[in-house]
Scaffold this active site. Structure first.
Site, mmCIF file in Angstrom:
data_model
loop_
_atom_site.group_PDB
_atom_site.id
_atom_site.type_symbol
_atom_site.label_atom_id
_atom_site.label_comp_id
_atom_site.label_asym_id
_atom_site.label_seq_id
_atom_site.Cartn_x
_atom_site.Cartn_y
_atom_site.Cartn_z
ATOM 1 N N ASP A 56 47.260 43.556 34.035
ATOM 2 C CA ASP A 56 46.959 44.247 35.331
ATOM 3 C C ASP A 56 47.808 43.448 36.156
ATOM 4 O OD1 ASP A 56 45.673 46.678 36.625
ATOM 5 O OD2 ASP A 56 44.921 44.948 37.857
ATOM 6 N N HIS A 102 42.024 50.467 29.521
ATOM 7 C CA HIS A 102 42.846 49.646 30.450
ATOM 8 C C HIS A 102 42.725 47.926 29.913
ATOM 9 C CE1 HIS A 102 44.878 48.091 34.021
ATOM 10 N NE2 HIS A 102 43.830 47.478 34.502
#
Length: 296
Positions: A111, A277
């Protein structure tokens, strides 16, 4: 040696490293070639807790809190959000590794940490031996290809960049709700974030300085980082790059992830992981195998 809190990575020691511009909290463990792990939003270095001990059997692992996150320092944003540019955040981590006598190392970024690693590989090619980016496409690509579906599913990209103090005040009204909802919406394997780890994320997330730092990170991504990316539009990452992404997540569904990185690097491979994610938390065994295959 710093005293360990109740929730920590087994076998790792904590330390604070002064870089001159920031104070960076790290957890360090293992022996072997150096490996830097960089977390994303809204996590801290504890996001690596399920795989870091196994990586430490083969590497000297340094799991760091990014500037503005966790227990690292949280400077003001500065003119044009410069202090949260990925250039500044990458330099922090290069200085951390140099302070530990590691001039060249592999880096794994999830991320926001992946965006820091991307900039690091461009600004400090002599330092980055290999790079792994997890569940991201390049920032400029994602903004350039924004549509209604992306803006809806990744609304915080557009909420957090609003001028201060709007998002800071709104998050501060109920940080636990915002944090819990954010993680729940991105994780596709229920229970992947333990109660103990979530409690540590929340401890850090309750700090108003963290709210401001996170917003500055995203504001920088939508401004100064795009300027730096435009200046380096013709540059390619020289180090071998592995892209991993969640097959059930937004990035994997909306982008041809491998192609987006082949536009930015000369040696790219990668694959989807059956999760959302956070592969390192949702599918740690699969993620560990893929990392070891590439890093070794």
């Amino acid at each position: 040696m710093m005293a360990l809190p109740p929730c920590h990575i087994p076998g790792f020691e904590l330390a604070d490293i002064e870089t001159g511009e920031a104070r960076i909290r790290i957890a360090r463990g293992g022996k072997g070639p150096p490996l830097l792990l960089l977390h994303g939003h809204p996590q801290t270095h504890l996001t690596w807790g399920k795989i870091a001990p196994a990586l430490a059997r083969s590497f000297t692992v340094v799991a760091a809190d990014l500037r503005g996150y966790g227990d690292s320092s949280k400077p003001e944003g500065g003119p044009g959000h410069v202090n949260y540019s990925k250039r500044a955040m990458a330099l922090d981590q290069v200085k951390v590794m140099r302070s530990l006598s590691f001039k060249r190392f592999a880096v794994v970024g999830h991320d926001r940490g992946g965006r820091v690693a991307h900039r690091m590989a461009l600004d400090h090619p002599e330092a980055v031996e290999r790079i792994v980016v997890m569940d991201i496409a390049p920032t400029a690509t994602m903004y350039a290809q924004t549509n209604k579906e992306f803006a809806t599913r990744y609304f915080w990209w557009f909420f957090l960049i609003q001028p201060a103090p709007l998002p800071e005040r709104m998050i501060g009204a109920d940080p636990e709700f915002f944090l819990r909802q954010h993680i729940a919406n991105q994780i596709k394997v229920p229970g992947s974030t333990s109660d103990a780890v979530f409690a540590e994320y929340l401890r850090c997330y309750r700090d108003p300085a963290t709210h401001h730092a996170i917003c500055e990170d995203y504001r920088a991504a939508a401004s100064i980082d795009l300027d730096h990316d435009a200046e380096d539009a013709e540059k390619r990452i020289a180090a071998p790059l592995l892209a991993l992404w969640g097959g059930r997540g937004v990035v994997g569904q909306l982008y041809d992830v491998l192609q987006t990185w082949r536009d930015k690097a000369v040696d790219v491979r990668g694959e989807a992981v059956d999760c959302g994610h956070s592969p390192q938390e949702e599918r740690p065994e699969n993620t560990l195998r893929l990392l070891l295959d590439f890093l070794s």
